[in-house]
Design a protein around this motif. Sequence first.
Motif, PDB file in Angstrom:
ATOM      1  N   ARG A  45       9.396  -8.842  59.136  1.00 55.24           N
ATOM      2  CA  ARG A  45      10.319  -9.493  60.083  1.00 55.24           C
ATOM      3  C   ARG A  45      11.552  -8.609  60.271  1.00 55.24           C
ATOM      4  O   ARG A  45      12.647  -8.945  59.825  1.00 55.24           O
ATOM      5  CB  ARG A  45      10.754 -10.852  59.548  1.00 55.24           C
ATOM      6  N   PRO A  46      11.408  -7.459  60.940  1.00 50.25           N
ATOM      7  CA  PRO A  46      12.494  -6.480  61.010  1.00 50.25           C
ATOM      8  C   PRO A  46      13.775  -6.984  61.672  1.00 50.25           C
ATOM      9  O   PRO A  46      14.844  -6.453  61.410  1.00 50.25           O
ATOM     10  CB  PRO A  46      11.890  -5.308  61.779  1.00 50.25           C
ATOM     11  N   GLY A  47      13.691  -8.006  62.479  1.00 51.01           N
ATOM     12  CA  GLY A  47      14.886  -8.543  63.124  1.00 51.01           C
ATOM     13  C   GLY A  47      15.623  -9.578  62.303  1.00 51.01           C
ATOM     14  O   GLY A  47      16.677 -10.056  62.709  1.00 51.01           O
ATOM     15  N   GLN A  48      15.101  -9.930  61.149  1.00 55.22           N
ATOM     16  CA  GLN A  48      15.686 -10.988  60.322  1.00 55.22           C
ATOM     17  C   GLN A  48      16.384 -10.399  59.101  1.00 55.22           C
ATOM     18  O   GLN A  48      15.798  -9.629  58.357  1.00 55.22           O
ATOM     19  CB  GLN A  48      14.590 -11.949  59.849  1.00 55.22           C
ATOM     20  N   LEU A  49      17.637 -10.787  58.895  1.00 50.46           N
ATOM     21  CA  LEU A  49      18.355 -10.441  57.677  1.00 50.46           C
ATOM     22  C   LEU A  49      18.416 -11.685  56.809  1.00 50.46           C
ATOM     23  O   LEU A  49      18.533 -12.793  57.315  1.00 50.46           O
ATOM     24  CB  LEU A  49      19.767  -9.958  57.999  1.00 50.46           C
ATOM     25  N   SER A  50      18.344 -11.495  55.492  1.00 47.66           N
ATOM     26  CA  SER A  50      18.362 -12.623  54.563  1.00 47.66           C
ATOM     27  C   SER A  50      19.255 -12.293  53.374  1.00 47.66           C
ATOM     28  O   SER A  50      19.434 -11.131  53.018  1.00 47.66           O
ATOM     29  CB  SER A  50      16.952 -12.924  54.045  1.00 47.66           C
ATOM     30  N   VAL A  51      19.765 -13.346  52.738  1.00 48.17           N
ATOM     31  CA  VAL A  51      20.530 -13.216  51.505  1.00 48.17           C
ATOM     32  C   VAL A  51      19.672 -13.773  50.378  1.00 48.17           C
ATOM     33  O   VAL A  51      19.235 -14.919  50.440  1.00 48.17           O
ATOM     34  CB  VAL A  51      21.869 -13.978  51.609  1.00 48.17           C
ATOM     35  N   LYS A  52      19.422 -12.948  49.365  1.00 49.95           N
ATOM     36  CA  LYS A  52      18.557 -13.328  48.241  1.00 49.95           C
ATOM     37  C   LYS A  52      19.112 -12.723  46.953  1.00 49.95           C
ATOM     38  O   LYS A  52      20.054 -11.950  46.971  1.00 49.95           O
ATOM     39  CB  LYS A  52      17.122 -12.828  48.450  1.00 49.95           C
ATOM     40  N   ARG A  53      18.460 -13.030  45.836  1.00 50.74           N
ATOM     41  CA  ARG A  53      18.835 -12.455  44.546  1.00 50.74           C
ATOM     42  C   ARG A  53      17.824 -11.365  44.182  1.00 50.74           C
ATOM     43  O   ARG A  53      16.620 -11.590  44.204  1.00 50.74           O
ATOM     44  CB  ARG A  53      18.862 -13.530  43.462  1.00 50.74           C
ATOM     45  N   ALA A  54      18.343 -10.167  43.854  1.00 52.78           N
ATOM     46  CA  ALA A  54      17.489  -9.048  43.450  1.00 52.78           C
ATOM     47  C   ALA A  54      16.871  -9.354  42.090  1.00 52.78           C
ATOM     48  O   ALA A  54      17.569  -9.735  41.157  1.00 52.78           O
ATOM     49  CB  ALA A  54      18.312  -7.762  43.387  1.00 52.78           C
ATOM     50  N   VAL A  55      15.556  -9.185  41.993  1.00 56.89           N
ATOM     51  CA  VAL A  55      14.851  -9.436  40.740  1.00 56.89           C
ATOM     52  C   VAL A  55      14.456  -8.118  40.084  1.00 56.89           C
ATOM     53  O   VAL A  55      14.806  -7.857  38.938  1.00 56.89           O
ATOM     54  CB  VAL A  55      13.613 -10.328  40.968  1.00 56.89           C
ATOM     55  N   ARG A  56      13.714  -7.279  40.828  1.00 56.11           N
ATOM     56  CA  ARG A  56      13.283  -5.995  40.267  1.00 56.11           C
ATOM     57  C   ARG A  56      12.947  -5.019  41.393  1.00 56.11           C
ATOM     58  O   ARG A  56      12.493  -5.409  42.461  1.00 56.11           O
ATOM     59  CB  ARG A  56      12.086  -6.169  39.345  1.00 56.11           C
ATOM     60  N   ARG A  57      13.166  -3.758  41.096  1.00 53.97           N
ATOM     61  CA  ARG A  57      12.815  -2.694  42.039  1.00 53.97           C
ATOM     62  C   ARG A  57      11.312  -2.458  41.962  1.00 53.97           C
ATOM     63  O   ARG A  57      10.722  -2.496  40.887  1.00 53.97           O
ATOM     64  CB  ARG A  57      13.555  -1.410  41.695  1.00 53.97           C
ATOM     65  N   GLN A  58      10.701  -2.236  43.113  1.00 57.24           N
ATOM     66  CA  GLN A  58       9.285  -1.888  43.189  1.00 57.24           C
ATOM     67  C   GLN A  58       9.147  -0.598  43.987  1.00 57.24           C
ATOM     68  O   GLN A  58      10.116  -0.141  44.596  1.00 57.24           O
ATOM     69  CB  GLN A  58       8.506  -3.017  43.863  1.00 57.24           C
ATOM     70  N   ASP A  59       7.962  -0.034  43.997  1.00 57.34           N
ATOM     71  CA  ASP A  59       7.751   1.226  44.706  1.00 57.34           C
ATOM     72  C   ASP A  59       8.146   1.140  46.178  1.00 57.34           C
ATOM     73  O   ASP A  59       8.657   2.097  46.744  1.00 57.34           O
ATOM     74  CB  ASP A  59       6.285   1.667  44.616  1.00 57.34           C
ATOM     75  N   ASP A  60       7.908  -0.016  46.795  1.00 58.58           N
ATOM     76  CA  ASP A  60       8.143  -0.160  48.237  1.00 58.58           C
ATOM     77  C   ASP A  60       9.303  -1.091  48.563  1.00 58.58           C
ATOM     78  O   ASP A  60       9.323  -1.700  49.634  1.00 58.58           O
ATOM     79  CB  ASP A  60       6.865  -0.626  48.929  1.00 58.58           C
ATOM     80  N   GLY A  61      10.264  -1.230  47.674  1.00 61.28           N
ATOM     81  CA  GLY A  61      11.435  -2.055  47.948  1.00 61.28           C
ATOM     82  C   GLY A  61      11.852  -2.868  46.738  1.00 61.28           C
ATOM     83  O   GLY A  61      11.572  -2.493  45.600  1.00 61.28           O
TER      84      GLY A  61
END
Length: 99
Positions: A45-61
């Motif tokens: 959903r490239p047009g959508q921005l969201s606010v979330k809590r970071a859990v862990r880094r992964q290879d693709d984000g």
Amino acid sequence: MISLRWLRVRGPSMVPALYDGDTALVRMGVDPRPGEVVLVRWAARPGQLSVKRAVRRQDDGWWVLGDNSFGSTDSRQLGPAEVLGVLRWRISPRPGRIR
């Protein structure tokens, strides 16, 4: 480049940390640490921005989750997200550091 921006939170996904209508400062262009509240964009959903809590880094984000699992669309449905910045301070209605 690191910069500051403000945003208005929409929706219940981050209750109780942030509520619908809260205004917050985002430090753009910084790498988050697990547990921080972040501004993200989804490949699906490239047009959508969201606010979330970071859990862990992964290879693709980053794997990110909403604090309110009953009112959040997050990595459980959309997969890893691109982190754009870290929310540091709530400006209104209750000024203070975001935890």
